[in-house]
Design a protein around this motif. Sequence first.
Motif, mmCIF file in Angstrom:
data_model
loop_
_atom_site.group_PDB
_atom_site.id
_atom_site.type_symbol
_atom_site.label_atom_id
_atom_site.label_comp_id
_atom_site.label_asym_id
_atom_site.label_seq_id
_atom_site.Cartn_x
_atom_site.Cartn_y
_atom_site.Cartn_z
ATOM 1 N N ALA A 163 41.999 45.769 43.900
ATOM 2 C CA ALA A 163 41.791 45.842 42.454
ATOM 3 C C ALA A 163 40.784 44.799 41.991
ATOM 4 O O ALA A 163 40.079 44.988 41.014
ATOM 5 C CB ALA A 163 43.108 45.662 41.711
ATOM 6 N N LYS A 216 36.609 45.252 41.888
ATOM 7 C CA LYS A 216 35.857 45.822 40.773
ATOM 8 C C LYS A 216 35.793 44.894 39.581
ATOM 9 O O LYS A 216 35.273 45.258 38.536
ATOM 10 C CB LYS A 216 36.540 47.122 40.335
ATOM 11 C CG LYS A 216 36.850 47.991 41.514
ATOM 12 C CD LYS A 216 36.573 49.403 41.267
ATOM 13 C CE LYS A 216 36.503 50.085 42.611
ATOM 14 N NZ LYS A 216 36.298 51.494 42.489
ATOM 15 N N GLU A 217 36.358 43.726 39.733
ATOM 16 C CA GLU A 217 36.367 42.780 38.629
ATOM 17 C C GLU A 217 34.963 42.273 38.345
ATOM 18 O O GLU A 217 34.181 42.037 39.255
ATOM 19 C CB GLU A 217 37.286 41.620 39.026
ATOM 20 C CG GLU A 217 37.448 40.530 38.016
ATOM 21 C CD GLU A 217 38.125 40.990 36.743
ATOM 22 O OE1 GLU A 217 37.423 41.546 35.876
ATOM 23 O OE2 GLU A 217 39.349 40.790 36.619
ATOM 24 N N ARG A 218 34.641 42.109 37.063
ATOM 25 C CA ARG A 218 33.360 41.517 36.695
ATOM 26 C C ARG A 218 33.434 40.005 36.847
ATOM 27 O O ARG A 218 34.518 39.431 36.935
ATOM 28 C CB ARG A 218 33.032 41.847 35.233
ATOM 29 C CG ARG A 218 32.907 43.311 34.943
ATOM 30 C CD ARG A 218 31.741 43.927 35.680
ATOM 31 N NE ARG A 218 31.464 45.260 35.169
ATOM 32 C CZ ARG A 218 31.898 46.383 35.722
ATOM 33 N NH1 ARG A 218 32.620 46.338 36.824
ATOM 34 N NH2 ARG A 218 31.607 47.548 35.186
ATOM 35 N N TRP A 275 43.400 43.676 30.559
ATOM 36 C CA TRP A 275 42.186 44.075 31.267
ATOM 37 C C TRP A 275 42.167 45.586 31.321
ATOM 38 O O TRP A 275 43.137 46.199 31.751
ATOM 39 C CB TRP A 275 42.258 43.491 32.669
ATOM 40 C CG TRP A 275 41.102 43.777 33.563
ATOM 41 C CD1 TRP A 275 39.852 43.264 33.456
ATOM 42 C CD2 TRP A 275 41.093 44.605 34.741
ATOM 43 N NE1 TRP A 275 39.077 43.711 34.488
ATOM 44 C CE2 TRP A 275 39.797 44.532 35.286
ATOM 45 C CE3 TRP A 275 42.044 45.392 35.385
ATOM 46 C CZ2 TRP A 275 39.435 45.216 36.444
ATOM 47 C CZ3 TRP A 275 41.676 46.067 36.532
ATOM 48 C CH2 TRP A 275 40.385 45.969 37.049
ATOM 49 N N PRO A 283 40.240 48.517 33.043
ATOM 50 C CA PRO A 283 39.202 48.770 34.041
ATOM 51 C C PRO A 283 38.149 49.771 33.562
ATOM 52 O O PRO A 283 37.021 49.748 34.026
ATOM 53 C CB PRO A 283 39.969 49.303 35.244
ATOM 54 C CG PRO A 283 41.339 49.623 34.774
ATOM 55 C CD PRO A 283 41.582 48.824 33.526
ATOM 56 N N ARG A 284 38.504 50.639 32.634
ATOM 57 C CA ARG A 284 37.532 51.635 32.171
ATOM 58 C C ARG A 284 36.583 51.099 31.117
ATOM 59 O O ARG A 284 35.566 51.707 30.825
ATOM 60 C CB ARG A 284 38.257 52.855 31.595
ATOM 61 C CG ARG A 284 38.735 53.777 32.674
ATOM 62 C CD ARG A 284 39.484 54.940 32.054
ATOM 63 N NE ARG A 284 39.990 55.776 33.117
ATOM 64 C CZ ARG A 284 39.274 56.744 33.684
ATOM 65 N NH1 ARG A 284 38.072 57.004 33.253
ATOM 66 N NH2 ARG A 284 39.786 57.453 34.666
ATOM 67 N N GLN A 313 35.218 47.966 31.055
ATOM 68 C CA GLN A 313 34.506 46.775 31.472
ATOM 69 C C GLN A 313 33.026 46.895 31.121
ATOM 70 O O GLN A 313 32.450 47.965 31.200
ATOM 71 C CB GLN A 313 34.625 46.608 32.979
ATOM 72 C CG GLN A 313 35.997 46.255 33.435
ATOM 73 C CD GLN A 313 35.919 45.634 34.813
ATOM 74 O OE1 GLN A 313 35.712 44.449 34.959
ATOM 75 N NE2 GLN A 313 36.046 46.448 35.828
ATOM 76 N N ARG A 314 32.443 45.765 30.784
ATOM 77 C CA ARG A 314 31.017 45.767 30.477
ATOM 78 C C ARG A 314 30.208 45.851 31.760
ATOM 79 O O ARG A 314 30.527 45.175 32.732
ATOM 80 C CB ARG A 314 30.652 44.460 29.783
ATOM 81 C CG ARG A 314 31.241 44.358 28.417
ATOM 82 C CD ARG A 314 30.966 42.993 27.817
ATOM 83 N NE ARG A 314 31.450 42.974 26.448
ATOM 84 C CZ ARG A 314 31.431 41.916 25.669
ATOM 85 N NH1 ARG A 314 30.963 40.786 26.140
ATOM 86 N NH2 ARG A 314 31.873 41.983 24.445
ATOM 87 N N PRO A 315 29.140 46.648 31.726
ATOM 88 C CA PRO A 315 28.271 46.611 32.908
ATOM 89 C C PRO A 315 27.686 45.206 33.056
ATOM 90 O O PRO A 315 27.383 44.561 32.051
ATOM 91 C CB PRO A 315 27.171 47.631 32.593
ATOM 92 C CG PRO A 315 27.300 47.982 31.167
ATOM 93 C CD PRO A 315 28.660 47.555 30.694
ATOM 94 N N ARG A 343 46.298 44.134 34.298
ATOM 95 C CA ARG A 343 46.370 44.810 33.003
ATOM 96 C C ARG A 343 47.241 44.016 32.045
ATOM 97 O O ARG A 343 47.034 44.005 30.848
ATOM 98 C CB ARG A 343 46.963 46.214 33.167
ATOM 99 C CG ARG A 343 45.987 47.232 33.720
ATOM 100 C CD ARG A 343 46.677 48.571 33.795
ATOM 101 N NE ARG A 343 46.081 49.438 34.782
ATOM 102 C CZ ARG A 343 45.221 50.402 34.476
ATOM 103 N NH1 ARG A 343 44.866 50.599 33.233
ATOM 104 N NH2 ARG A 343 44.718 51.155 35.416
#
Lengths: 423, 304
Positions: B143, B146-148, B159, B161-162, B164-166, B300
Motif C-alpha cells: 500500500a 503508491k504513497e506520494r 488518506w 488513494p483515488r 492523491q495529487r499527481p 485511510r
Amino acid sequence: MDLLRFITCGSVDDGKSTLIGRLLYDSDAVSLDVLAALEEQNRTSAAGTVDLALLTDGLRAEREQGITIDVAHKYFTTPRRKFIITDTPGHVQYTRNMVTGASNADLAIVLVDARQGVVEQTRRHTIVAALLGIRRFVLAVNKIDLVGYSEQVFRDIVADYAAVAAQLGLRQVVSIPLSALNGDNVVKPSANLPWYQGPNLLEHLETVTVATEATTDAARFQVQYVIRPQTAELPDYRGYAGRIQSGVYRPGDRVLVLPAGIETTLAAIEIDQQAVPAAVAPQGVVLRLADDVDVSRGDTIVPLAQAPVPTRELEATLCWMAEQPLRPGRKLLVQHHTAKTRAVVQAIVARTNIQTLEQQPAAEARLNDIVRVRLKTARPLAADTYQQNRTTGAFILLDEQTGATLAAGLIEQTAPAEPEVEL
Amino acid sequence: MPTLPRLDYLDRLEAEAVHILREVAGQFQRPALLFSGGKDSIALVRLAQKAFRPGKFPFPLVHIDTGHNFPEVLAFRDRLAAELGEQLIVRRVEDTIRQRGLREPGGKFPSRNALQTYTLLDTVEEFGFDACIGGARRDEEKARAKERIFSVRDEFGQWDPRRQRPELWNIYNGQIQPGENVRVFPISNWTELDVWNYIQRENIPLPSIYFAHERRCVVLPSGQLLAVTEHLTLDATDELTTRQVRFRTVGDATCTAAVESDASTLAAIIDDILQAKVSERGATRLDDRISETGMEDRKRNGYF
Ligand SMILES: Nc1nc2c(ncn2[C@@H]2O[C@H](COP(=O)(O)OP(=O)(O)O)[C@@H](O)[C@H]2O)c(=O)[nH]1
C-alpha cells in the motif's frame, strides 16, 4: 554504484505487472514472506501458479477491479545498479499518471503484446514519454511464447515501432523479445530465442548509460530556504539552501540573483557545513554570497554568463489533469519549483492530437488533453525551455482555492514573439 | 580546476531527501518531524542536520509514545534530542486512552499501534501542525508503494488513494486548505538496505537493541521471538528462552519480533540483511498480518 529510474508502460493486459513481478522475482528482490502471502492470496482467488502481477497491484480497488489505477514504485538492486521502477497505468483515462511517472524517469520500457504488435496505446505512451523528455527506450515485445517465439513477428513489430520512433526523433531504442510469464530473456537468456543475439532485459538495464547530469548545462539553482542561525557564535550568518538543478557552481563565480537582477559573488558553497571547491546537480548545497543582498525563497542564483532572462510571458505545453476543463481567462497558481506566483491563461493555442501529433484548434482543455497555451504570470520567472533544461523548463499549475495540482507544464518559449499580423 | 564530485546512488538519495526536507521548511508554517527512535527516523534526523545546519531545525521532533517502547530506545531518544539541542515533544497514547475513554487492547500481546492514530491526530490539532515528516519507505509494504512524497490528508487525517495529487518531476505541492495537513516522506525511495548503508557511511549511532544482545524471549507458535516485557501476560505453557537476538525495527515491544543474530556491528547487520530472505515488516511486525490490507486500512484512518 549508480541509480536508474525507469517507467514501464503498455496497454492493459500486455503483461506489465507480470514483467515487473518477474524482474523482482528473478533478481531475488522478493522476500519469502511476501511470496508466501502471494501464494496464499492466489490459493484463495484463482487456482494456479503464483501470479507475479500481484506483487505490484497494491491497492484494494485494483485488486477488486483487476487493473492498475495509479503510479506504483518498486525497487531492486543488482550488484551493478540500484533501480527505481515506476509502474504507470495502461488505461487511456490515466494519461496523467503516465505523465507523472515519465516526469521522473531516465528510461521507458514500452511493452507490446507480440500477438497485437504496435497499437494505439503504444504510440500514445511513446509520444507522452518523449514529450516529457525521455530519450532512452526499450521496446519489450512480450508474450513471444504465444507467437511460437517467431523471429518474423518480432522483426515486423520492430519495424512498425521504428516508424514511431523516427517521427519523434528517438534514436536510442533497444528492442527485446521476451516472455514475462515464463521468464524468457528477462533476466536470463532464453534457449527458445536462439535467433536473438542482443542483451536480455536486465542486462540492458544494468549497462545502458544513465543520465548523469550534463555538467555542460547552464548552471541553475533556486533558493529553497534561508538559513539564519542568529546565535551568539553566528550572529550574521546567512546561507541560501537549495538544490543545484543543473550545471556546476564554484566559489568565486560572479552571479546574478533573479528576478531582481542583483550582481554579486559566490563567496562559498557549503555541503554539510564544509566548504567545497565545486558542486554539481543534483547536490543540495548552501550558497553564501559576498554581499548583503535581499534574497528569499523562490529566487534564482545563476552565474552571470549563463543567466536566463526572467519573463512574465510563457508559451507552454500543458498536460491537463483536472476533471474541470481549462478555458482561456482562468486564473491559477504557477509553481516553478520553489517559486510560486499567480498566473492567467491568456490563450489556448492548440491541442496536440497524441495519436498523430497534429496541432488542432481548441477552445478548452479537458482531462488528459495535451494543449499549448500562453500564460502571463504576476511575478517574473527565471525559466528555461524544457528542451534546454528538464528541471527549470518544468512547472505545475495549482488551483488557487483547493491547492490541487491541475496540470504539468513544459515551457516551449519564454518570451513569446508578438503574434503575427495579417497584412 | 578541481575535479567534479561523482555522485553515487546514496548521494542521490541523500540529495533528494535534503531537498524534500527543505521544501517542507519553505512551504509550511508549522511542520513537525515524527520521531520514533527507530533507524529510519534517526536517519531523517541526520538528513535534517545536512539540510539545516548551522541553523536550528525548523521543526520540533515529535514522539508518539505508545508506552510499550523499549527503554533503551527512549533513553536514546532523550539523549539525541539533548545533543542536537532541538525541541522534543512527547505525547502518550496512555493519556489519549484516558482522555477519550478508549478501551485498552486486550489479549495476550496487547498492541497499541492502532491507538497511536488518535494520539497523533490530537497532537496535530494541539500544535496546529500543517506538515508531519515521517520515515516511511515505499518498499515497506504494497500500500505504501503508491504513497506520494507529499501526501495530503483531510482534517481527519484520512488518506484517499483515488484523490492523491499527481507528483511531477521533483516539484512538491504543499498548497493546502485550512484543516488539511500533509504527511511528508523524504526517504520514500530508500530501501531497508539503503538506510543501513547510509547509517554505516555516515557513522550514525543507533539504539543498542539494533545490535546483537542476549535477551529473554517467548517463542510464539509461528516460531518468532518476542521480548519478555512487563506488558505481556505469560501463561505457564509459554515457551521461554534466552537467545542472542537483535531487532530490525523498534516498534512496540509487544508486537515487534526479535531475530536471532550475532551481528554486533553495522557491517555484520548489512551482511545479515543481504542474506536475509524475509522482508522487514514480515520478520518483525506482528500486527500487519491481521488482515491482508492492514496497512491500507490504517492509512485511510490517519495512521502515518
Ligand atoms: N503467455 C504469456 N502470458 C503472459 C505473459 N506476460 C503476461 N501474461 C499474461 O497476460 C495477462 C495480463 O498480464 P498483466 O501482467 O496483469 O498485465 P498488465 O495489465 O499489463 O499489468 C495475465 O494473464 C498474464 O499471466 C507472457 O509473456 N506470456
